[in-house]
Design a protein around this motif. Structure first.
Motif: not given
Length: 235
Positions: A33-40
């Motif tokens: 749930p803590d994944v960042t938008l950059e990582e996405l």
């Protein structure tokens, strides 16, 4: 060449990017749930600017996922109703019908406290909850389900059980195609084990027979991930 014709490939590409981003977000947020938008963006194979062009921030992305999930759940519930069916069969059909969208359901619960808020998630899940309560009310009246808990409370408990078992499938702790989870749900509702197994097999067989002619298109909410092509749960 007209401007309309020239723009159509761009529109198709934009829709494809949006669907790919949402599919990736469902998978990645379900794991972390803590994944960042950059990582996405990296996981979806798009540049950061493309992701932010569709979703200006995390809140916008999560709201899009919530809307998508709400529509999918509504379609699933509506497609799974069979007038005049016994409560046992209706509950088995409900669980088997929800199986392909189990990941989306689990992800929303995981994001309840921190992002969407409990009221928004409850709104998204309302169609499934209302359908389950209706089935349980009927089953209690008919004497086939336990009646020591109000249907609304019993529904909440069964939903928690279903989500926990789906998570077990995702982690590899349980091998299932939906049959075992549906059977466990019927047993928890008060159906004897042998009867529960028989009902699930009967309903699953009927659903498989009817599938080619009646199955609605819930794209992109199907059991396969649009990005990786893998069946939900990594199978």
């Amino acid at each position: 060449m007209s401007k309309h014709v020239a723009r159509e490939p761009l529109r198709r590409n934009s829709r494809s990017n949006r669907a790919r981003i949402l599919a990736t977000a469902r998978e990645e947020l379900g794991r972390n749930p803590d994944v960042t938008l950059e990582e996405l963006a990296r996981a979806a194979g798009v540049v950061r600017r493309t992701l932010f062009g569709h979703f200006p921030g995390r809140a916008a992305l999560l709201e899009a996922l919530a809307e998508e999930a709400a529509e999918t759940l509504r379609n699933t519930v509506e497609a799974g109703q069979e007038p005049g069916e016994s409560a046992e069969r209706a509950l088995a059909r409900f669980v088997l019908g929800m199986w392909p969208v189990g990941d989306r359901y689990r992800m929303l619960l995981g994001l309840t406290r921190r992002d969407l808020g409990s009221e928004r998630v409850a709104e998204v899940l309302a169609p499934a909850r209302e359908a389950a309560i209706g089935i349980l009310e009927r089953g209690q009246r008919d004497g086939v389900f336990h009646s020591h808990l109000p249907p609304a409370v019993q529904s909440t408990g069964l939903m928690v059980l279903i989500v926990a078992l789906v998570e077990s499938v995702n982690t590899g702790a349980l091998e299932d195609d939906g049959h075992r989870i549906a059977t466990a749900t019927l047993i928890a509702a008060g159906v004897p084990e042998d009867r529960a197994s028989a009902v699930v097999e009967e309903v699953a067989s009927a659903m498989a027979t009817a599938l080619p002619a009646t199955a609605p298109d819930f794209s992109p909410a199907d059991p396969f991930d649009e990005v990786s092509g893998r069946r939900r749960g990594g199978r």
